[in-house]
Enzyme design. Structure first.
Site, PDB file in Angstrom:
ATOM      1  CE  LYS A 140      -5.582  -7.523  -2.001  1.00  0.00           C
ATOM      2  NZ  LYS A 140      -5.940  -7.238  -0.641  1.00  0.00           N
ATOM      3  CE  LYS A 166     -10.838  -0.220   0.026  1.00  0.00           C
ATOM      4  NZ  LYS A 166     -10.403  -1.391   0.762  1.00  0.00           N
ATOM      5  CE  LYS A 183      -4.112  -2.090   1.945  1.00  0.00           C
ATOM      6  NZ  LYS A 183      -5.339  -1.919   2.669  1.00  0.00           N
TER       7      LYS A 183
HETATM    8  N1  AQP Z   1      -9.542 -10.655  -3.494  1.00  0.00           N
HETATM    9  C1  AQP Z   1      -9.890 -11.086  -2.295  1.00  0.00           C
HETATM   10  N2  AQP Z   1     -10.117 -12.399  -2.085  1.00  0.00           N
HETATM   11  C2  AQP Z   1     -10.484 -12.839  -0.869  1.00  0.00           C
HETATM   12  N3  AQP Z   1     -10.660 -12.047   0.207  1.00  0.00           N
HETATM   13  C3  AQP Z   1     -10.449 -10.727   0.045  1.00  0.00           C
HETATM   14  N4  AQP Z   1     -10.529  -9.671   0.893  1.00  0.00           N
HETATM   15  C4  AQP Z   1     -10.203  -8.541   0.221  1.00  0.00           C
HETATM   16  N5  AQP Z   1      -9.903  -8.834  -1.051  1.00  0.00           N
HETATM   17  C5  AQP Z   1     -10.045 -10.186  -1.193  1.00  0.00           C
HETATM   18  C6  AQP Z   1     -10.932  -9.765   2.293  1.00  0.00           C
HETATM   19  O1  AQP Z   1     -12.014  -8.886   2.528  1.00  0.00           O
HETATM   20  C7  AQP Z   1     -11.986  -8.470   3.893  1.00  0.00           C
HETATM   21  C8  AQP Z   1     -12.214  -6.997   4.018  1.00  0.00           C
HETATM   22  O2  AQP Z   1     -11.158  -6.326   3.409  1.00  0.00           O
HETATM   23  P1  AQP Z   1     -10.787  -4.861   3.812  1.00  0.00           P
HETATM   24  O3  AQP Z   1     -11.921  -4.120   4.319  1.00  0.00           O
HETATM   25  O4  AQP Z   1      -9.526  -4.856   4.589  1.00  0.00           O
HETATM   26  O5  AQP Z   1     -10.553  -4.368   2.431  1.00  0.00           O
HETATM   27  P2  AQP Z   1      -9.238  -4.490   1.747  1.00  0.00           P
HETATM   28  O6  AQP Z   1      -8.335  -5.580   2.165  1.00  0.00           O
HETATM   29  O7  AQP Z   1      -8.746  -3.118   1.901  1.00  0.00           O
HETATM   30  O8  AQP Z   1      -9.846  -4.837   0.389  1.00  0.00           O
HETATM   31  P3  AQP Z   1      -9.035  -4.672  -0.850  1.00  0.00           P
HETATM   32  O9  AQP Z   1      -9.935  -4.587  -1.985  1.00  0.00           O
HETATM   33  O10 AQP Z   1      -7.996  -5.717  -0.840  1.00  0.00           O
HETATM   34  O11 AQP Z   1      -8.440  -3.238  -0.607  1.00  0.00           O
HETATM   35  P4  AQP Z   1      -7.012  -2.763  -0.864  1.00  0.00           P
HETATM   36  O12 AQP Z   1      -6.873  -2.822  -2.339  1.00  0.00           O
HETATM   37  O13 AQP Z   1      -7.034  -1.357  -0.325  1.00  0.00           O
HETATM   38  O14 AQP Z   1      -6.087  -3.673  -0.137  1.00  0.00           O
HETATM   39  C9  AQP Z   1     -10.646  -8.917   4.468  1.00  0.00           C
HETATM   40  O15 AQP Z   1     -10.854 -10.054   5.276  1.00  0.00           O
HETATM   41  C10 AQP Z   1      -9.852  -9.293   3.238  1.00  0.00           C
HETATM   42  O16 AQP Z   1      -8.928 -10.323   3.509  1.00  0.00           O
END
Ligand code: AQP
Length: 332
Positions: free
Chosen positions: A195, A198, A112
Protein backbone atom coordinates in the site's frame (compact mmCIF):
# COMPACT_ATOMS: atom_id res chain seq x y z
CA UNK A 1 -29.37 10.46 10.42
CA UNK A 2 -26.78 7.75 10.99
CA UNK A 3 -23.51 8.82 12.59
CA UNK A 4 -20.08 8.68 10.92
CA UNK A 5 -16.71 9.04 12.62
CA UNK A 6 -13.18 8.92 11.33
CA UNK A 7 -9.74 10.25 12.16
CA UNK A 8 -6.52 11.03 10.36
CA UNK A 9 -3.00 11.50 11.69
CA UNK A 10 -1.18 14.83 11.37
CA UNK A 11 2.22 13.18 11.25
CA UNK A 12 3.53 13.61 7.71
CA UNK A 13 2.59 17.23 7.03
CA UNK A 14 1.05 16.41 3.67
CA UNK A 15 -1.63 13.78 3.23
CA UNK A 16 -0.94 11.28 0.47
CA UNK A 17 -3.09 10.07 -2.39
CA UNK A 18 -3.95 6.84 -0.52
CA UNK A 19 -5.33 8.86 2.39
CA UNK A 20 -7.42 10.95 0.02
CA UNK A 21 -8.85 8.23 -2.19
CA UNK A 22 -9.18 5.63 0.58
CA UNK A 23 -10.64 7.83 3.29
CA UNK A 24 -10.99 11.61 2.88
CA UNK A 25 -13.16 11.43 -0.25
CA UNK A 26 -15.62 9.36 1.74
CA UNK A 27 -15.54 11.85 4.62
CA UNK A 28 -16.69 14.51 2.18
CA UNK A 29 -19.44 12.32 0.72
CA UNK A 30 -20.80 11.22 4.11
CA UNK A 31 -21.31 14.83 5.27
CA UNK A 32 -24.44 14.80 3.13
CA UNK A 33 -26.05 11.68 4.55
CA UNK A 34 -24.62 11.41 8.06
CA UNK A 35 -24.17 13.27 11.28
CA UNK A 36 -20.43 13.21 10.68
CA UNK A 37 -17.48 13.69 13.09
CA UNK A 38 -13.93 13.95 11.74
CA UNK A 39 -10.83 14.54 13.77
CA UNK A 40 -7.13 15.10 13.49
CA UNK A 41 -5.77 12.35 15.72
CA UNK A 42 -2.83 13.92 17.52
CA UNK A 43 -3.06 11.40 20.40
CA UNK A 44 -2.37 8.66 17.86
CA UNK A 45 0.49 10.67 16.37
CA UNK A 46 2.55 10.51 19.57
CA UNK A 47 2.67 6.69 19.51
CA UNK A 48 5.91 7.40 17.63
CA UNK A 49 8.25 10.31 18.53
CA UNK A 50 7.16 13.77 17.31
CA UNK A 51 8.89 17.11 17.43
CA UNK A 52 6.54 19.41 19.44
CA UNK A 53 6.68 22.44 17.14
CA UNK A 54 6.23 20.27 14.04
CA UNK A 55 3.32 18.39 15.57
CA UNK A 56 1.54 21.64 16.41
CA UNK A 57 2.12 23.00 12.90
CA UNK A 58 1.13 19.74 11.21
CA UNK A 59 -2.12 19.61 13.17
CA UNK A 60 -3.17 22.89 11.56
CA UNK A 61 -1.88 21.70 8.17
CA UNK A 62 -4.00 18.56 8.51
CA UNK A 63 -7.12 20.55 9.37
CA UNK A 64 -6.47 22.93 6.46
CA UNK A 65 -6.17 20.00 4.05
CA UNK A 66 -9.43 18.49 5.28
CA UNK A 67 -11.18 21.79 4.59
CA UNK A 68 -9.44 22.05 1.22
CA UNK A 69 -10.67 18.55 0.36
CA UNK A 70 -14.24 19.69 0.92
CA UNK A 71 -15.15 19.26 4.58
CA UNK A 72 -17.60 21.97 5.53
CA UNK A 73 -17.80 22.92 9.23
CA UNK A 74 -21.48 23.73 8.73
CA UNK A 75 -22.17 20.18 7.62
CA UNK A 76 -19.81 18.13 9.80
CA UNK A 77 -17.94 18.39 13.08
CA UNK A 78 -14.20 18.86 12.56
CA UNK A 79 -11.97 18.81 15.63
CA UNK A 80 -8.63 17.85 17.15
CA UNK A 81 -8.61 14.66 19.22
CA UNK A 82 -6.65 16.08 22.19
CA UNK A 83 -9.24 18.87 22.55
CA UNK A 84 -11.73 16.24 23.67
CA UNK A 85 -10.35 14.55 26.80
CA UNK A 86 -13.05 11.87 26.73
CA UNK A 87 -11.00 9.97 24.11
CA UNK A 88 -8.21 9.23 26.58
CA UNK A 89 -10.75 8.56 29.34
CA UNK A 90 -12.80 5.99 27.44
CA UNK A 91 -9.55 4.65 25.96
CA UNK A 92 -8.49 3.55 29.42
CA UNK A 93 -11.80 1.78 29.98
CA UNK A 94 -11.41 -0.05 26.68
CA UNK A 95 -7.83 -1.05 27.56
CA UNK A 96 -9.27 -2.79 30.61
CA UNK A 97 -11.66 -4.80 28.44
CA UNK A 98 -9.10 -5.87 25.82
CA UNK A 99 -7.17 -9.11 26.07
CA UNK A 100 -3.41 -8.86 25.73
CA UNK A 101 -3.47 -11.62 23.10
CA UNK A 102 -6.30 -9.88 21.28
CA UNK A 103 -4.29 -6.65 21.01
CA UNK A 104 -1.21 -8.63 19.98
CA UNK A 105 -3.05 -9.93 16.91
CA UNK A 106 -3.48 -6.47 15.33
CA UNK A 107 -1.54 -6.62 12.08
CA UNK A 108 -0.97 -2.84 11.91
CA UNK A 109 0.81 -3.05 15.26
CA UNK A 110 2.86 -6.02 14.11
CA UNK A 111 3.91 -4.17 10.92
CA UNK A 112 4.67 -0.88 12.63
CA UNK A 113 6.52 -2.38 15.60
CA UNK A 114 8.60 -4.50 13.21
CA UNK A 115 9.59 -1.29 11.41
CA UNK A 116 10.50 0.54 14.64
CA UNK A 117 12.26 -2.34 16.37
CA UNK A 118 11.36 -3.71 19.81
CA UNK A 119 13.39 -1.12 21.74
CA UNK A 120 11.64 1.81 20.08
CA UNK A 121 8.11 0.40 20.17
CA UNK A 122 5.99 2.10 22.82
CA UNK A 123 3.10 0.70 24.83
CA UNK A 124 1.07 3.50 23.22
CA UNK A 125 1.67 2.00 19.78
CA UNK A 126 0.54 -1.36 21.14
CA UNK A 127 -2.74 0.02 22.48
CA UNK A 128 -3.48 2.58 19.75
CA UNK A 129 -6.10 0.32 18.15
CA UNK A 130 -7.88 0.32 21.52
CA UNK A 131 -7.84 4.12 21.61
CA UNK A 132 -9.39 3.96 18.16
CA UNK A 133 -12.16 1.81 19.63
CA UNK A 134 -12.88 4.58 22.13
CA UNK A 135 -12.74 7.20 19.34
CA UNK A 136 -15.50 5.43 17.46
CA UNK A 137 -17.72 4.37 20.36
CA UNK A 138 -17.79 7.84 21.97
CA UNK A 139 -19.83 9.11 19.02
CA UNK A 140 -22.09 6.06 18.77
CA UNK A 141 -20.87 5.89 15.17
CA UNK A 142 -22.72 3.63 12.74
CA UNK A 143 -20.26 4.00 9.87
CA UNK A 144 -16.49 4.43 9.94
CA UNK A 145 -15.04 5.58 6.60
CA UNK A 146 -11.50 4.16 6.38
CA UNK A 147 -9.09 2.35 4.08
CA UNK A 148 -8.78 -1.42 3.98
CA UNK A 149 -5.84 -1.37 6.42
CA UNK A 150 -8.20 -0.25 9.18
CA UNK A 151 -10.79 -3.03 8.77
CA UNK A 152 -9.34 -5.12 11.60
CA UNK A 153 -9.55 -2.19 14.00
CA UNK A 154 -13.22 -1.66 13.24
CA UNK A 155 -13.74 -5.39 13.86
CA UNK A 156 -12.03 -4.95 17.25
CA UNK A 157 -14.37 -2.03 17.93
CA UNK A 158 -17.40 -4.20 17.23
CA UNK A 159 -16.06 -6.94 19.51
CA UNK A 160 -15.39 -4.56 22.39
CA UNK A 161 -18.72 -2.77 22.00
CA UNK A 162 -20.50 -6.12 22.16
CA UNK A 163 -18.40 -7.16 25.15
CA UNK A 164 -19.19 -3.95 27.03
CA UNK A 165 -22.88 -4.12 26.15
CA UNK A 166 -23.02 -7.79 27.18
CA UNK A 167 -21.33 -7.15 30.51
CA UNK A 168 -22.92 -3.84 31.52
CA UNK A 169 -26.09 -3.52 29.43
CA UNK A 170 -26.78 -1.78 26.15
CA UNK A 171 -24.51 1.27 25.86
CA UNK A 172 -22.73 1.50 22.52
CA UNK A 173 -23.89 1.36 18.90
CA UNK A 174 -22.14 -1.40 16.93
CA UNK A 175 -20.31 0.26 14.02
CA UNK A 176 -19.60 -0.95 10.50
CA UNK A 177 -16.48 -0.13 8.51
CA UNK A 178 -17.32 1.97 5.44
CA UNK A 179 -14.74 0.90 2.87
CA UNK A 180 -15.10 1.63 -0.83
CA UNK A 181 -13.99 -1.52 -2.58
CA UNK A 182 -12.34 0.20 -5.55
CA UNK A 183 -10.23 2.66 -3.54
CA UNK A 184 -9.88 0.93 -0.16
CA UNK A 185 -6.25 0.19 -0.93
CA UNK A 186 -4.19 2.46 -3.17
CA UNK A 187 -0.82 0.96 -3.98
CA UNK A 188 2.72 2.32 -3.95
CA UNK A 189 3.73 3.61 -7.40
CA UNK A 190 7.12 1.89 -7.30
CA UNK A 191 5.98 -1.36 -5.67
CA UNK A 192 2.32 -1.93 -6.56
CA UNK A 193 2.10 -4.96 -4.27
CA UNK A 194 2.30 -2.82 -1.10
CA UNK A 195 0.00 0.00 0.00
CA UNK A 196 1.01 3.59 -0.53
CA UNK A 197 2.14 4.57 2.94
CA UNK A 198 3.99 7.43 4.53
CA UNK A 199 6.25 5.13 6.52
CA UNK A 200 6.81 2.24 4.09
CA UNK A 201 6.83 3.94 0.67
CA UNK A 202 9.92 5.40 -0.94
CA UNK A 203 9.63 9.08 -1.99
CA UNK A 204 9.00 8.04 -5.61
CA UNK A 205 6.29 5.59 -4.57
CA UNK A 206 4.04 8.10 -2.81
CA UNK A 207 2.09 11.12 -4.06
CA UNK A 208 2.05 13.81 -1.38
CA UNK A 209 -0.85 16.13 -2.03
CA UNK A 210 1.05 19.26 -1.02
CA UNK A 211 4.05 18.60 -3.28
CA UNK A 212 4.65 20.73 -6.37
CA UNK A 213 2.21 19.50 -9.05
CA UNK A 214 5.07 18.80 -11.42
CA UNK A 215 6.70 16.52 -8.85
CA UNK A 216 3.51 14.46 -8.59
CA UNK A 217 3.20 14.36 -12.39
CA UNK A 218 6.74 13.05 -12.64
CA UNK A 219 6.06 10.30 -10.12
CA UNK A 220 3.06 9.12 -12.14
CA UNK A 221 5.19 9.09 -15.28
CA UNK A 222 7.80 6.93 -13.62
CA UNK A 223 5.32 4.53 -11.99
CA UNK A 224 6.27 0.85 -12.25
CA UNK A 225 4.02 -1.15 -14.57
CA UNK A 226 4.91 -4.47 -16.23
CA UNK A 227 6.58 -5.83 -19.35
CA UNK A 228 3.28 -6.19 -21.23
CA UNK A 229 1.60 -3.57 -23.39
CA UNK A 230 -2.14 -3.93 -22.87
CA UNK A 231 -4.02 -1.43 -20.71
CA UNK A 232 -6.41 -3.62 -18.79
CA UNK A 233 -7.60 -3.83 -15.18
CA UNK A 234 -6.11 -7.03 -13.79
CA UNK A 235 -4.92 -6.65 -10.21
CA UNK A 236 -3.20 -10.01 -10.10
CA UNK A 237 -1.15 -9.82 -13.29
CA UNK A 238 -1.04 -6.05 -13.82
CA UNK A 239 -1.02 -4.46 -10.36
CA UNK A 240 0.77 -1.28 -11.49
CA UNK A 241 -1.52 -0.57 -14.45
CA UNK A 242 -4.59 -1.47 -12.37
CA UNK A 243 -3.56 0.99 -9.66
CA UNK A 244 -3.12 3.77 -12.24
CA UNK A 245 -6.53 2.98 -13.73
CA UNK A 246 -8.16 3.15 -10.27
CA UNK A 247 -6.54 6.52 -9.55
CA UNK A 248 -7.46 7.87 -12.99
CA UNK A 249 -11.07 6.67 -12.86
CA UNK A 250 -11.67 8.03 -9.37
CA UNK A 251 -10.13 11.46 -9.94
CA UNK A 252 -12.02 12.00 -13.18
CA UNK A 253 -15.33 10.31 -12.34
CA UNK A 254 -15.04 7.87 -15.24
CA UNK A 255 -15.26 4.08 -15.13
CA UNK A 256 -12.42 1.64 -15.55
CA UNK A 257 -14.25 0.17 -18.57
CA UNK A 258 -14.35 3.60 -20.25
CA UNK A 259 -10.64 4.03 -19.66
CA UNK A 260 -9.85 0.56 -21.01
CA UNK A 261 -11.78 1.44 -24.16
CA UNK A 262 -10.10 4.85 -24.46
CA UNK A 263 -6.61 3.33 -24.23
CA UNK A 264 -7.21 0.29 -26.36
CA UNK A 265 -4.22 -0.13 -28.67
CA UNK A 266 -2.30 2.66 -26.92
CA UNK A 267 0.82 2.21 -24.82
CA UNK A 268 1.49 2.70 -21.13
CA UNK A 269 3.23 5.98 -21.97
CA UNK A 270 -0.03 7.53 -23.19
CA UNK A 271 -1.88 6.46 -20.06
CA UNK A 272 0.83 7.84 -17.79
CA UNK A 273 1.14 11.15 -19.64
CA UNK A 274 -2.60 11.77 -19.42
CA UNK A 275 -2.86 10.70 -15.78
CA UNK A 276 0.17 12.84 -14.89
CA UNK A 277 -1.74 15.83 -16.27
CA UNK A 278 -4.93 14.87 -14.41
CA UNK A 279 -2.92 14.50 -11.22
CA UNK A 280 -1.18 17.87 -11.57
CA UNK A 281 -4.49 19.58 -12.33
CA UNK A 282 -6.06 17.99 -9.26
CA UNK A 283 -3.30 18.82 -6.77
CA UNK A 284 -2.71 22.43 -7.88
CA UNK A 285 -6.03 23.86 -6.62
CA UNK A 286 -5.89 21.57 -3.58
CA UNK A 287 -2.55 23.10 -2.59
CA UNK A 288 -3.85 26.62 -3.19
CA UNK A 289 -6.92 26.05 -1.05
CA UNK A 290 -4.84 24.51 1.74
CA UNK A 291 -2.50 27.50 1.69
CA UNK A 292 -5.45 29.91 1.88
CA UNK A 293 -6.75 28.18 5.02
CA UNK A 294 -3.26 28.20 6.53
CA UNK A 295 -2.97 31.93 5.86
CA UNK A 296 -5.81 32.47 8.32
CA UNK A 297 -4.86 30.53 11.48
CA UNK A 298 -7.37 32.46 13.62
CA UNK A 299 -10.23 31.22 11.42
CA UNK A 300 -8.83 27.69 11.46
CA UNK A 301 -8.53 27.69 15.25
CA UNK A 302 -12.09 28.99 15.54
CA UNK A 303 -13.41 26.16 13.35
CA UNK A 304 -11.53 23.65 15.51
CA UNK A 305 -12.74 25.22 18.76
CA UNK A 306 -16.35 25.08 17.61
CA UNK A 307 -15.83 21.50 16.44
CA UNK A 308 -14.37 20.48 19.80
CA UNK A 309 -17.33 22.00 21.61
CA UNK A 310 -19.80 20.04 19.48
CA UNK A 311 -17.74 16.85 19.83
CA UNK A 312 -17.46 17.20 23.62
CA UNK A 313 -21.21 17.48 23.99
CA UNK A 314 -21.66 14.06 22.38
CA UNK A 315 -18.53 12.41 23.81
CA UNK A 316 -19.27 13.67 27.34
CA UNK A 317 -22.73 12.16 27.29
CA UNK A 318 -21.45 8.77 26.12
CA UNK A 319 -18.60 8.74 28.65
CA UNK A 320 -20.98 9.60 31.52
CA UNK A 321 -23.25 6.74 30.46
CA UNK A 322 -20.32 4.28 30.27
CA UNK A 323 -18.88 5.41 33.64
CA UNK A 324 -22.27 4.95 35.26
CA UNK A 325 -22.69 1.44 33.83
CA UNK A 326 -19.22 0.44 35.03
CA UNK A 327 -20.07 1.46 38.59
CA UNK A 328 -17.86 4.52 39.04
CA UNK A 329 -19.08 6.68 41.92
CA UNK A 330 -20.33 9.96 40.43
CA UNK A 331 -18.31 13.05 41.43
CA UNK A 332 -20.49 15.37 43.52
N1 AQP B 1 -2.72 3.30 0.60
C1 AQP B 1 -3.91 3.57 1.11
N2 AQP B 1 -5.03 3.28 0.42
C2 AQP B 1 -6.24 3.56 0.93
N3 AQP B 1 -6.44 4.14 2.13
C3 AQP B 1 -5.35 4.45 2.86
N4 AQP B 1 -5.19 5.02 4.08
C4 AQP B 1 -3.87 5.10 4.36
N5 AQP B 1 -3.16 4.59 3.35
C5 AQP B 1 -4.05 4.17 2.40
C6 AQP B 1 -6.29 5.49 4.92
O1 AQP B 1 -6.08 6.85 5.25
C7 AQP B 1 -6.70 7.12 6.51
C8 AQP B 1 -5.79 7.92 7.40
O2 AQP B 1 -4.67 7.16 7.69
P1 AQP B 1 -3.82 7.44 8.98
O3 AQP B 1 -3.90 8.82 9.41
O4 AQP B 1 -4.04 6.36 9.97
O5 AQP B 1 -2.49 7.28 8.33
P2 AQP B 1 -1.81 5.97 8.19
O6 AQP B 1 -2.65 4.75 8.16
O7 AQP B 1 -0.83 6.07 9.28
O8 AQP B 1 -1.29 6.25 6.79
P3 AQP B 1 -0.15 5.46 6.24
O9 AQP B 1 0.46 6.20 5.16
O10 AQP B 1 -0.66 4.10 5.98
O11 AQP B 1 0.83 5.50 7.46
P4 AQP B 1 1.67 4.36 8.03
O12 AQP B 1 2.65 4.07 6.95
O13 AQP B 1 2.30 4.99 9.25
O14 AQP B 1 0.76 3.23 8.34
C9 AQP B 1 -7.08 5.78 7.12
O15 AQP B 1 -8.48 5.60 6.97
C10 AQP B 1 -6.34 4.78 6.26
O16 AQP B 1 -7.03 3.56 6.15
Amino acid sequence: RPRALSGIQPTAGSFHLGNYLGAIRQYVALQESHDAFYMVVDLHAITVPQDPATLRENTRVAAAQLLAAGLDPDRCTLFVQSHVPEHAQLGWVMNCLTGFGEASRMTQFKDKSARHGADRTTVGLFTYPVLQVADILLYQANHVPVGEDQRQHVELTRDLAERFNGRFGDTFAIPDAYIVKETGKIYDLQDPTIKMSKSASTPKGIINLLDEPKVSAKKIKSAVTDTGTEIRFDEENKPGVSNLLTIYATLTGTTIAELEAKYQGKGYGALKTDLAEVMAEWVAPFRDRTREYLDDPAMLDKVLAQGAEKARAVAGETLALAYDKIGFLPAK
